[in-house]
Motif scaffolding. Sequence first.
Motif, mmCIF file in Angstrom:
data_model
loop_
_atom_site.group_PDB
_atom_site.id
_atom_site.type_symbol
_atom_site.label_atom_id
_atom_site.label_comp_id
_atom_site.label_asym_id
_atom_site.label_seq_id
_atom_site.Cartn_x
_atom_site.Cartn_y
_atom_site.Cartn_z
ATOM 1 N N ARG A 167 87.204 69.847 -6.339
ATOM 2 C CA ARG A 167 86.567 70.936 -7.056
ATOM 3 C C ARG A 167 86.363 72.111 -6.107
ATOM 4 O O ARG A 167 85.728 71.960 -5.063
ATOM 5 C CB ARG A 167 85.216 70.493 -7.640
ATOM 6 N N CYS A 202 87.155 71.450 -2.535
ATOM 7 C CA CYS A 202 86.413 70.411 -1.827
ATOM 8 C C CYS A 202 86.562 69.059 -2.523
ATOM 9 O O CYS A 202 86.408 68.973 -3.751
ATOM 10 C CB CYS A 202 84.928 70.767 -1.753
ATOM 11 N N VAL A 233 85.398 65.680 -4.028
ATOM 12 C CA VAL A 233 84.106 65.253 -4.585
ATOM 13 C C VAL A 233 84.229 63.838 -5.125
ATOM 14 O O VAL A 233 85.303 63.409 -5.573
ATOM 15 C CB VAL A 233 83.612 66.196 -5.697
ATOM 16 N N HIS A 243 81.912 61.243 -7.693
ATOM 17 C CA HIS A 243 80.770 61.041 -8.581
ATOM 18 C C HIS A 243 80.706 59.562 -8.961
ATOM 19 O O HIS A 243 81.714 58.978 -9.374
ATOM 20 C CB HIS A 243 80.886 61.884 -9.849
ATOM 21 N N CYS A 278 75.136 64.580 -0.264
ATOM 22 C CA CYS A 278 75.016 63.661 -1.398
ATOM 23 C C CYS A 278 73.729 63.961 -2.148
ATOM 24 O O CYS A 278 72.670 64.143 -1.541
ATOM 25 C CB CYS A 278 75.014 62.209 -0.905
ATOM 26 N N SER A 336 76.344 62.199 -6.486
ATOM 27 C CA SER A 336 77.454 63.127 -6.288
ATOM 28 C C SER A 336 77.621 63.420 -4.807
ATOM 29 O O SER A 336 76.649 63.773 -4.128
ATOM 30 C CB SER A 336 77.215 64.433 -7.034
ATOM 31 N N ARG A 384 79.881 65.652 -2.011
ATOM 32 C CA ARG A 384 80.792 66.785 -1.847
ATOM 33 C C ARG A 384 81.155 66.904 -0.377
ATOM 34 O O ARG A 384 80.290 67.105 0.477
ATOM 35 C CB ARG A 384 80.125 68.081 -2.328
#
Length: 222
Positions: free
Chosen positions: A145, A148, A150, A152, A204, A216, A218
């Motif tokens: 995204r 980056c 990611v 989840h 996180c 989440s 990233r």
Amino acid sequence: VHHKAYKILERIQRLASLANQNSHIGAFHVNVHFPLLRVVLGCDGNLHIHGLEHLIQEMLSISRMETGAVSKQEAVNLSALVERQLDYSRDLMEQRAQRLLPRITPGITVNGDASLLEKAVGNLFSNAILYSPSGAEIRVRCAVREGCPVLHVENTGVQISEEALPRLFEAFYREEGSRNRSTGGSGLGLYLVRLILYQHGAECTIENTADGVRASVRFPEN
């Protein structure tokens, strides 16, 4: 490091014996004043060796992480790493009659230490599985995204109080109710996740969703 960890655990064993011999200490006193003791006592209040073994491994991992930056830097296939950790977790999900819903974009890479990232991702999966009821959905998405990588991890059927959310990454913190001794955790899993990801320049967050909880991650742009 090993010597210090075992010294700490010797003290925990002595505290556990004291708690078992003196009923007036009480569960509340143990939970509030002796968080290290709490994580190695089972729901029956007795000392369990496997709890000590797990705790010492977590403590050693944390000690290594707190001594400095990640020494091993290489291109890690995050997509493949997530797939492997999901394979390791499938039996536990089946035992708990949970449904896995993965959406993994192939070929996503990050820089870092693969073994440490395996532990962080594995801990996130374990939390999602162990703190969800039977029949819950475990939703995992790995994508890119805004440049980056990611990740989840969402589990349904349970939520976390707003008061507890900011404290989930604290060492030995476990929310009363859904995150308690009955899950058998050490209370260090998310703390270790945060340490590992911080060393990799990643962040996180954990939040409630409409029907569950989502973690989440990233990573920085490659």
